[in-house]
Design a protein around this motif. Sequence first.
Motif, PDB file in Angstrom:
ATOM      1  N   GLY A   1       0.810  -1.211   0.000  1.00 22.17           N
ATOM      2  CA  GLY A   1       0.000   0.000   0.000  1.00 22.17           C
ATOM      3  C   GLY A   1       0.837   1.251   0.000  1.00 22.17           C
ATOM      4  N   GLY A   2       2.129   1.071   0.110  1.00 24.97           N
ATOM      5  CA  GLY A   2       3.020   2.203  -0.083  1.00 24.97           C
ATOM      6  C   GLY A   2       3.453   2.932   1.150  1.00 24.97           C
ATOM      7  N   ALA A   3       2.876   2.638   2.304  1.00 27.74           N
ATOM      8  CA  ALA A   3       3.293   3.358   3.499  1.00 27.74           C
ATOM      9  C   ALA A   3       4.613   2.798   4.011  1.00 27.74           C
ATOM     10  CB  ALA A   3       2.234   3.247   4.588  1.00 27.74           C
TER      11      ALA A   3
ATOM     12  N   GLY B   1      10.006  10.865   2.564  1.00 30.84           N
ATOM     13  CA  GLY B   1       8.599  10.716   2.256  1.00 30.84           C
ATOM     14  C   GLY B   1       8.034   9.542   3.017  1.00 30.84           C
ATOM     15  N   TRP B   2       6.825   9.134   2.644  1.00 25.79           N
ATOM     16  CA  TRP B   2       6.176   8.011   3.318  1.00 25.79           C
ATOM     17  C   TRP B   2       5.510   7.054   2.347  1.00 25.79           C
ATOM     18  CZ3 TRP B   2       1.032   7.285   2.325  1.00 25.79           C
ATOM     19  CH2 TRP B   2       0.349   8.382   1.757  1.00 25.79           C
ATOM     20  N   ARG B   3       5.432   7.437   1.070  1.00 26.75           N
ATOM     21  CA  ARG B   3       4.630   6.661   0.132  1.00 26.75           C
ATOM     22  C   ARG B   3       5.329   5.388  -0.336  1.00 26.75           C
ATOM     23  NH1 ARG B   3       3.234  11.967  -1.348  1.00 26.75           N
ATOM     24  NH2 ARG B   3       1.010  12.367  -1.062  1.00 26.75           N
ATOM     25  N   LYS B   4       6.629   5.349  -0.199  1.00 26.91           N
ATOM     26  CA  LYS B   4       7.370   4.177  -0.642  1.00 26.91           C
ATOM     27  C   LYS B   4       7.985   3.471   0.567  1.00 26.91           C
ATOM     28  CE  LYS B   4      10.031   6.673  -3.157  1.00 26.91           C
ATOM     29  NZ  LYS B   4      11.138   7.086  -4.056  1.00 26.91           N
ATOM     30  N   ALA B   5       7.911   2.150   0.534  1.00 22.36           N
ATOM     31  CA  ALA B   5       8.534   1.383   1.609  1.00 22.36           C
ATOM     32  C   ALA B   5      10.028   1.650   1.669  1.00 22.36           C
ATOM     33  CB  ALA B   5       8.270  -0.108   1.417  1.00 22.36           C
ATOM     34  N   THR B   6      10.598   2.037   0.517  1.00 21.08           N
ATOM     35  CA  THR B   6      12.037   2.291   0.452  1.00 21.08           C
ATOM     36  C   THR B   6      12.418   3.657   1.009  1.00 21.08           C
ATOM     37  OG1 THR B   6      11.663   2.991  -1.830  1.00 21.08           O
ATOM     38  CG2 THR B   6      12.475   0.754  -1.489  1.00 21.08           C
ATOM     39  N   ASP B   7      11.452   4.455   1.452  1.00 15.35           N
ATOM     40  CA  ASP B   7      11.771   5.710   2.133  1.00 15.35           C
ATOM     41  C   ASP B   7      12.326   5.386   3.515  1.00 15.35           C
ATOM     42  OD1 ASP B   7       8.981   7.493   0.697  1.00 15.35           O
ATOM     43  OD2 ASP B   7      11.124   7.711   0.277  1.00 15.35           O
ATOM     44  N   THR B   8      13.645   5.312   3.594  1.00 16.80           N
ATOM     45  CA  THR B   8      14.311   4.865   4.816  1.00 16.80           C
ATOM     46  C   THR B   8      14.020   5.816   5.968  1.00 16.80           C
ATOM     47  OG1 THR B   8      16.084   3.886   3.527  1.00 16.80           O
ATOM     48  CG2 THR B   8      16.540   4.300   5.848  1.00 16.80           C
ATOM     49  N   GLN B   9      13.746   5.234   7.127  1.00 18.75           N
ATOM     50  CA  GLN B   9      13.521   6.028   8.325  1.00 18.75           C
ATOM     51  C   GLN B   9      14.818   6.116   9.126  1.00 18.75           C
ATOM     52  OE1 GLN B   9       9.913   5.509  10.542  1.00 18.75           O
ATOM     53  NE2 GLN B   9       8.923   4.447   8.854  1.00 18.75           N
ATOM     54  N   TYR B  10      15.155   7.327   9.541  1.00 22.42           N
ATOM     55  CA  TYR B  10      16.355   7.594  10.333  1.00 22.42           C
ATOM     56  C   TYR B  10      15.915   7.959  11.743  1.00 22.42           C
ATOM     57  CZ  TYR B  10      18.570   7.732   5.769  1.00 22.42           C
ATOM     58  OH  TYR B  10      19.018   7.402   4.517  1.00 22.42           O
ATOM     59  N   PHE B  11      16.393   7.190  12.709  1.00 20.30           N
ATOM     60  CA  PHE B  11      15.921   7.317  14.080  1.00 20.30           C
ATOM     61  C   PHE B  11      16.800   8.218  14.935  1.00 20.30           C
ATOM     62  CE2 PHE B  11      12.476   4.275  14.715  1.00 20.30           C
ATOM     63  CZ  PHE B  11      12.527   3.559  13.533  1.00 20.30           C
ATOM     64  N   GLY B  12      16.154   8.898  15.861  1.00 25.97           N
ATOM     65  CA  GLY B  12      16.868   9.601  16.913  1.00 25.97           C
ATOM     66  C   GLY B  12      17.214   8.642  18.038  1.00 25.97           C
ATOM     67  N   PRO B  13      17.942   9.130  19.056  1.00 26.23           N
ATOM     68  CA  PRO B  13      18.382   8.267  20.161  1.00 26.23           C
ATOM     69  C   PRO B  13      17.281   7.953  21.157  1.00 26.23           C
ATOM     70  CG  PRO B  13      19.168  10.482  20.495  1.00 26.23           C
ATOM     71  CD  PRO B  13      18.512  10.468  19.150  1.00 26.23           C
ATOM     72  N   GLY B  14      16.174   8.677  21.097  1.00 21.07           N
ATOM     73  CA  GLY B  14      15.056   8.373  21.974  1.00 21.07           C
ATOM     74  C   GLY B  14      15.007   9.211  23.239  1.00 21.07           C
ATOM     75  N   THR B  15      13.820   9.256  23.845  1.00 20.18           N
ATOM     76  CA  THR B  15      13.593   9.847  25.160  1.00 20.18           C
ATOM     77  C   THR B  15      13.071   8.744  26.066  1.00 20.18           C
ATOM     78  OG1 THR B  15      13.090  12.078  24.371  1.00 20.18           O
ATOM     79  CG2 THR B  15      12.200  11.448  26.532  1.00 20.18           C
ATOM     80  N   ARG B  16      13.761   8.540  27.185  1.00 22.29           N
ATOM     81  CA  ARG B  16      13.331   7.528  28.159  1.00 22.29           C
ATOM     82  C   ARG B  16      12.363   8.172  29.122  1.00 22.29           C
ATOM     83  NH1 ARG B  16      13.379   2.271  28.301  1.00 22.29           N
ATOM     84  NH2 ARG B  16      15.510   2.278  27.526  1.00 22.29           N
ATOM     85  N   LEU B  17      11.094   7.757  29.082  1.00 23.30           N
ATOM     86  CA  LEU B  17      10.055   8.294  29.970  1.00 23.30           C
ATOM     87  C   LEU B  17       9.756   7.278  31.065  1.00 23.30           C
ATOM     88  CD1 LEU B  17       7.760  10.304  30.726  1.00 23.30           C
ATOM     89  CD2 LEU B  17       6.306   9.047  29.110  1.00 23.30           C
ATOM     90  N   THR B  18       9.800   7.726  32.298  1.00 29.54           N
ATOM     91  CA  THR B  18       9.424   6.893  33.444  1.00 29.54           C
ATOM     92  C   THR B  18       8.224   7.532  34.111  1.00 29.54           C
ATOM     93  OG1 THR B  18      11.719   6.222  33.794  1.00 29.54           O
ATOM     94  CG2 THR B  18      10.193   5.884  35.619  1.00 29.54           C
TER      95      THR B  18
END
Lengths: 113, 115
Positions: free
Chosen positions: A96-98, B96-113
């Motif tokens: 679906g492209g997401a 983008g978001w429309r293609k599965a190949t749009d790689t996501q780059y992550f931050g280090p995160g926030t630890r919430l307690t």
Amino acid sequence: DQQVKQNSPSLSVQEGRISILNCDYTNSMFDYFLWYKKYPAEGPTFLISISSIKDKNEDGRFTVFLNKSAKHLSLHIVPSQPGDSAVYFCAATPKGGANNLFFGTGTRLTVIP
Amino acid sequence: ETGVTQSPTHLIKTRGQQVTLRCSSQSGHNTVSWYQQALGQGPQFIFQYYREEENGRGNFPPRFSGLQFPNYSSELNVNALELDDSALYLCASSLGWRKATDTQYFGPGTRLTVL
């Protein structure tokens, strides 16, 4: 309901040998699969991916294999190096492209020098 | 090119309070996704924003909300905190978001307690 499963929480391998990390999925709608590596105090880092139209993708020491009929993929690291010690997450995206990711629970790889 | 950054690194709140977590995406990345990683689990998709509008949502209640700003920054807000909200919160940016190949780059995160 965990749609992506990594049944081995940990794996130890000698330096220079092959590391094989496994992942299973249950959702037939997944058509793109990724491996991410995570070091402590850092975010996950993209490692390698494979589309469902392929059964193998190779990038240097890393190879991912996909068996669609078994809904199984694996990551091979050859040769393993101490710097490869990290938590490895398998992830999948639906048709679906997401690009939102469904992650497994991770496998902690320790490469022993 | 700067990476994805998140603030604060750690945060302690009490049950019932509200919290705002912040993320700065890579320049040029119009899409930001938020994930919750509970202890011993993999990250779970909360929602995604594209050009300041919510673009998709996982199985999280409405008390989880977000904002995305034109300057590539974004926020995750959680109201009426519960003990189970204790987790590492990760944001990830992509072109983008429309293609599965749009790689996501992550931050280090926030630890919430949540106590």
